[in-house]
Design a protein around this motif. Structure first.
Motif, PDB file in Angstrom:
ATOM      1  N   ARG A 186      28.892 -17.529  45.932  1.00  0.00           N
ATOM      2  CA  ARG A 186      29.893 -18.571  45.737  1.00  0.00           C
ATOM      3  C   ARG A 186      29.442 -19.472  44.574  1.00  0.00           C
ATOM      4  NH1 ARG A 186      31.096 -17.212  51.092  1.00  0.00           N
ATOM      5  NH2 ARG A 186      29.192 -17.846  52.145  1.00  0.00           N
ATOM      6  N   ILE A 187      29.992 -19.192  43.408  1.00  0.00           N
ATOM      7  CA  ILE A 187      29.629 -19.964  42.219  1.00  0.00           C
ATOM      8  C   ILE A 187      30.905 -20.337  41.470  1.00  0.00           C
ATOM      9  CG2 ILE A 187      27.410 -18.785  41.953  1.00  0.00           C
ATOM     10  CD1 ILE A 187      28.711 -17.248  39.603  1.00  0.00           C
ATOM     11  N   ALA A 188      30.780 -21.348  40.638  1.00  0.00           N
ATOM     12  CA  ALA A 188      31.873 -21.699  39.726  1.00  0.00           C
ATOM     13  C   ALA A 188      31.780 -20.787  38.507  1.00  0.00           C
ATOM     14  CB  ALA A 188      31.748 -23.161  39.311  1.00  0.00           C
ATOM     15  N   PRO A 189      32.909 -20.486  37.846  1.00  0.00           N
ATOM     16  CA  PRO A 189      32.882 -19.565  36.689  1.00  0.00           C
ATOM     17  C   PRO A 189      31.888 -19.963  35.614  1.00  0.00           C
ATOM     18  CG  PRO A 189      35.141 -19.941  37.390  1.00  0.00           C
ATOM     19  CD  PRO A 189      34.296 -20.893  38.183  1.00  0.00           C
ATOM     20  N   GLU A 190      31.753 -21.258  35.373  1.00  0.00           N
ATOM     21  CA  GLU A 190      30.851 -21.689  34.310  1.00  0.00           C
ATOM     22  C   GLU A 190      29.378 -21.476  34.661  1.00  0.00           C
ATOM     23  OE1 GLU A 190      32.157 -25.326  36.715  1.00  0.00           O
ATOM     24  OE2 GLU A 190      33.061 -23.514  35.833  1.00  0.00           O
ATOM     25  N   GLN A 191      29.099 -21.173  35.926  1.00  0.00           N
ATOM     26  CA  GLN A 191      27.712 -20.938  36.341  1.00  0.00           C
ATOM     27  C   GLN A 191      27.293 -19.480  36.175  1.00  0.00           C
ATOM     28  OE1 GLN A 191      28.305 -22.478  40.405  1.00  0.00           O
ATOM     29  NE2 GLN A 191      26.649 -23.933  39.980  1.00  0.00           N
ATOM     30  N   ALA A 192      28.221 -18.609  35.810  1.00  0.00           N
ATOM     31  CA  ALA A 192      27.970 -17.167  35.862  1.00  0.00           C
ATOM     32  C   ALA A 192      26.778 -16.742  35.013  1.00  0.00           C
ATOM     33  CB  ALA A 192      29.223 -16.403  35.433  1.00  0.00           C
ATOM     34  N   ALA A 193      26.729 -17.182  33.745  1.00  0.00           N
ATOM     35  CA  ALA A 193      25.667 -16.713  32.850  1.00  0.00           C
ATOM     36  C   ALA A 193      24.290 -17.105  33.363  1.00  0.00           C
ATOM     37  CB  ALA A 193      25.902 -17.259  31.444  1.00  0.00           C
ATOM     38  N   GLU A 194      24.147 -18.366  33.756  1.00  0.00           N
ATOM     39  CA  GLU A 194      22.858 -18.837  34.251  1.00  0.00           C
ATOM     40  C   GLU A 194      22.501 -18.160  35.574  1.00  0.00           C
ATOM     41  OE1 GLU A 194      20.691 -22.998  35.719  1.00  0.00           O
ATOM     42  OE2 GLU A 194      22.761 -23.018  34.929  1.00  0.00           O
ATOM     43  N   HIS A 195      23.501 -18.058  36.445  1.00  0.00           N
ATOM     44  CA  HIS A 195      23.247 -17.486  37.774  1.00  0.00           C
ATOM     45  C   HIS A 195      22.909 -15.998  37.688  1.00  0.00           C
ATOM     46  CE1 HIS A 195      23.391 -17.675  42.110  1.00  0.00           C
ATOM     47  NE2 HIS A 195      24.217 -16.637  42.160  1.00  0.00           N
ATOM     48  N   ALA A 196      23.527 -15.293  36.750  1.00  0.00           N
ATOM     49  CA  ALA A 196      23.314 -13.853  36.628  1.00  0.00           C
ATOM     50  C   ALA A 196      21.881 -13.518  36.246  1.00  0.00           C
ATOM     51  CB  ALA A 196      24.273 -13.265  35.602  1.00  0.00           C
ATOM     52  N   MET A 197      21.176 -14.456  35.600  1.00  0.00           N
ATOM     53  CA  MET A 197      19.814 -14.170  35.173  1.00  0.00           C
ATOM     54  C   MET A 197      18.884 -13.928  36.358  1.00  0.00           C
ATOM     55  SD  MET A 197      20.164 -13.944  32.042  1.00  0.00           S
ATOM     56  CE  MET A 197      18.430 -13.644  31.714  1.00  0.00           C
ATOM     57  N   ARG A 198      19.288 -14.397  37.531  1.00  0.00           N
ATOM     58  CA  ARG A 198      18.471 -14.153  38.714  1.00  0.00           C
ATOM     59  C   ARG A 198      18.503 -12.670  39.100  1.00  0.00           C
ATOM     60  NH1 ARG A 198      16.860 -18.867  40.921  1.00  0.00           N
ATOM     61  NH2 ARG A 198      18.020 -20.774  40.398  1.00  0.00           N
ATOM     62  N   TYR A 199      19.475 -11.944  38.575  1.00  0.00           N
ATOM     63  CA  TYR A 199      19.604 -10.527  38.910  1.00  0.00           C
ATOM     64  C   TYR A 199      19.170  -9.623  37.754  1.00  0.00           C
ATOM     65  CZ  TYR A 199      22.508 -12.478  42.607  1.00  0.00           C
ATOM     66  OH  TYR A 199      22.974 -13.205  43.662  1.00  0.00           O
TER      67      TYR A 199
END
Length: 810
Positions: A710-723
């Motif tokens: 559950r993330i906001a669209p603008e968080q995608a790039a930063e959040h994806a780095m965890r994967y």
């Protein structure tokens, strides 16, 4: 039809399963209905003529209607192929002493044959007689009640053996050691279990150390093990072991309710090195197999339902008290050069070069049943108040009914006939040599003491008692064959040939490699201490195994997080709400509470992944989301309503249909969903499952991994780095599996409807492989040392959203 035929195949002489309800009389009656229209299968390809003649001589007088066997072999043994050995006994020798003497005699005779290189086994390939090896011997018991005596006797002479289906599982020391560890972990006030555990090979303290503890402090002892008064008079290795034992057991006591019996056993074995200690002992493979069998039982108990540590211990305490007949672990096969110990029933259908039949003095059991069944007069019973034949009744005139007396006599006769048939099966298992072992226990009239025993039967046929009294060394039978006859006084080896090795004790107490090497050399092994330089720290490849790609990503983020979640499998703390958790445990994200809030993060992720697997990308607009959600919910046996799940799935698909990814999926040449893989890196197998692999119109391959975070669209790039690490594994695994370059890997966030791509170039793949190699090596080091670092050591703020933060702070 007139052409129909019935063919009945069987051997009445080998009917030995009466305890399972098999009745030889039924087969006999059935055969009699067909008259004399029989074909005898009397030719034996197993036993030579001397052995066949002995079997015929014996059982023609013990069985009614006996049909002799004929040997097809032409070679004859160089010495008598049958031996009858009787252990010398005094007039006052009791049954237990006689049983010990027979066990010693069996081990003694096997040792003589092997050490003397007696050529009594026929090598058919070489067409000559050869010396016997341990693997040529089989010791066959009617019952395994005395087999442990024979094991001890064989151990004293350092003779390798294997108990086929041995039933002494609950009497094995290694099982007691692990159960004692569980008892202490469950209840630290259990002083008996504590001292048994400390004295065991798991921790290696000696009696003097335990006496010092008991005399220095009072019970309960566990909490006072590390008192200064206890430690000050002990040696440095003993202090180290006590501190280690106390720390390990105390930690597992705190965690026991969270991780379950199986994980506790795994942790105890890993931390203590008990498996290595067992393997260094005599019969180490069997001992380790028994411990692993107990571990499997713990896993099975947890699989079938949640079971507490206390309940698991209680269950096994009941097994021990009831002396349950549970088989030990099977760790040998037919190619191993070891003496086989088994029951006659397990040997049925098998053959062995040398067969030993011990316990010839064991008589038939008395019939104590009060209800008997006989096919001729159905059920009969003994009324209450009637004593057994070995009891004394205080009531005069009490008598059994005639029907019960007749039924009991018939039962005795049937049991005796089966004993004869069992003896026949045992005697016909040998190929080259047969050894019969008993004890020379006599009655006043000179006959053998036990009524109806196999030795008494043989005496009726061959006059063994008279031959022994006449000091005869052989008994003639058949056409020029003879039995070797001997009355032997067994001699127990002084201290045994095998010295007790100090190696297990040194390993248990954590001695250094040089001391272990010296101890190995002192045991008489053909090796010099300086040549044992392989003893030492494990290499990087030792302890390899399997790790999931997602677990390795957790390890990369925080090794202790990996430890809690994937090795100890500790449930998440209630300190972090599940609905605020992403698919990785270290995340706390924001967003509007979804309609699927009743599902925890892991279940929701599994649910939506399965839905995406079933979606038809060729016609995504026609997908009945509520129906699809209901189908998947039923598969997963979820109790939540399908309608809100369907609405959320519909929102996800609507967002997907508006993305460039959807256009590529619709036009793709190939789409492969849910691809499981194993990717080898060093000594570790990385496992995982690629959600989607598709080939675009230009032939390039792409990896897609769905995330329900559950993330906001603008968080995608930063959040994806965890994967990123997980995606690199997928890229490398897919490239190796399809032997082609993969263009990129995409993380697609289902709820946000946005994605992030990780490009794949030879440089990025090579860098990822180096990173994976370093990570897997570090993981092995952590496993070997039992030490996992924490991310809080560098930045405690990163632990705020971790569900295991409370455990780490203890």
């Amino acid at each position: 039809p007139a052409s129909s035929k019935i063919c009945i195949i069987g051997d009445l002489k080998q009917s030995i399963y009466r305890f399972r309800g098999a009745q030889a009389e039924v087969f006999e009656r059935l055969c009699s209905r067909f008259g004399e229209n029989r074909v005898l299968l009397d030719k034996s390809f197993r036993t030579h003529r001397a052995g066949a003649a002995f079997v015929n001589e014996t059982f023609s007088q013990l069985m009614s209607g006996y049909e002799p066997i004929v040997s097809s072999r032409t070679e004859l043994p160089p010495i008598p192929g049958v031996e009858i050995l009787l252990a010398q006994c005094d007039d006052d020798t009791n049954a237990d002493t006689a049983a010990d003497a027979q066990a010693e005699l069996v081990a003694q005779r096997i040792s003589e044959i092997i050490d003397g290189r007696e050529e009594i086994v026929f090598d058919r390939a070489a067409n000559k007689w050869r010396p016997a090896r341990p693997g040529d011997f089989a010791v066959l018991f009617a019952r395994m009640t005395t087999s442990l005596r024979y094991e001890y006797a064989l151990q004293r002479r350092d003779l390798p053996y294997y108990v086929v289906g041995g039933t002494g599982f609950f009497s094995r020391q290694e099982v007691y050691d692990v159960l004692n560890a569980l008892r202490v972990i469950d209840n630290t006030f259990d002083d008996i279990a504590l001292f048994g555990l400390l004295r065991s090979a798991m921790f290696g303290l000696d009696d003097n150390a335990l006496l010092h503890i008991a005399s220095t402090v009072g019970p309960p002892y566990f909490d006072r093990l590390t008192d200064e008064a206890v430690l000050e008079s002990l040696t440095e290795p003993q202090v180290r072991q006590i501190r280690f034992a106390h720390e390990l057991l105390a930690r597992l006591h705190r965690e026991k309710d969270a991780i379950g019996p199986a994980a506790i056993i795994e942790e105890v074995l890993e931390q203590t090195g008990y498996q290595a200690v067992l393997l260094s002992q005599f019969h180490g493979r069997r001992k380790l197999g028994n411990v692993l069998q107990l571990l499997d039982a713990a896993r099975s108990a947890q699989t079938t339902g949640k079971i507490s540590l206390a309940d698991f211990i209680r269950r096994y305490d009941e097994y021990i008290t009831d002396q349950s007949r549970h088989e030990q672990a099977a760790v040998a096969d037919e190619t191993d050069d070891v003496i086989r110990i088994m029951t006659v029933h397990k040997a049925k259908g098998l053959e062995f070069p040398i067969v030993i039949i011990p316990d010839l003095n064991v008589g038939s059991h008395k019939i104590r049943d009060r209800i008997l069944f006989h096919p001729d007069w159905s059920v009969t019973c003994k009324p209450p108040g009637i004593m057994d034949e070995n009891e004394q009744s205080d009531k005069s005139g009490d008598e059994e009914s005639v029907s019960f007396s007749l039924s009991k006599e018939a039962e005795k006769q049937s049991a005796h006939e089966e004993n004869v048939r069992r003896f026949y099966v045992a005697a016909t298992r040998h190929q080259d040599h047969l050894i019969l072992v008993g004890a020379d226990r006599r009655k006043k009239d000179g006959g053998f003491r036990e009524k109806g025993c196999c030795l008494a039967m043989l005496d009726d046929v061959f006059g063994i008692a008279d031959a022994i009294d006449a000091k005869a060394e052989a008994i003639e039978y058949g056409s020029g064959f003879s039995i070797r006859l001997a009355r032997v006084e067994p001699v127990r080896p002084a201290g045994g040939k095998r010295k007790i090795s100090p190696v297990p004790q040194l390993i248990a107490t954590g001695a250094d490699a040089e001391k272990v090497a010296e101890a190995l050399a002192s045991t008489g092994k053909n090796a010099e201490a300086e040549n044992l330089n392989l003893i030492g720290p494990f290499g990087d490849t030792v302890g390899g195994g399997t790790v999931a790609a997602t677990a390795l990503a957790d390890f990369d983020y925080c090794p202790m997080l990996y430890r809690w979640r994937h090795e100890l499998r500790v449930p998440r703390s209630t300190g972090v709400k599940e609905e605020n958790m992403g698919e990785t445990p270290m995340l706390r994200t924001t967003g509007v509470s979804p309609v699927s809030v009743r599902l925890d993060a892991a279940t929701a992720g599994t649910f939506f992944h399965r839905c995406m697997e079933l979606v038809d990308f060729d016609d995504i607009a026609s997908v009945q989301t509520e129906s699809l959600a209901g189908r998947v919910a039923a598969e997963m046996e979820l109790t939540v309503p399908a309608e809100p799940l369907g609405r959320e799935l519909s929102d996800m698909l609507n967002r997907l249909s508006e993305t460039p990814l959807m256009k590529q999926l619709a036009e793709a040449q190939q789409r492969l969903a849910e691809l499981s893989f194993v990717y080898r890196v060093g000594a570790v197998d990385i496992t995982g499952q690629i959600d989607l692999l598709y080939q675009d119109v230009e032939g390039a391959w792409h990896v897609v991994d769905y995330k329900s975070d559950r993330i906001a669209p603008e968080q995608a790039a930063e959040h994806a780095m965890r994967y990123e690490l997980q995606m690199m594994v997928y890229l490398a695994a897919a490239g190796r599996a399809f032997d082609t370059e993969i263009a990129d890997a995409m993380v697609y966030f289902l709820r946000a409807g946005v994605s992030h791509r990780f490009g794949a170039t030879p440089e990025t793949i090579a860098a990822a492989q180096r990173r994976l190699a370093d990570l897997t090596t570090e993981l092995l080091h952590c496993r070997q040392a039992g030490q996992f670092s924490r991310i809080s050591d560098t930045d405690k703020s990163l632990c705020k959203s971790c569900p295991y933060a409370k455990l780490c702070s203890r």
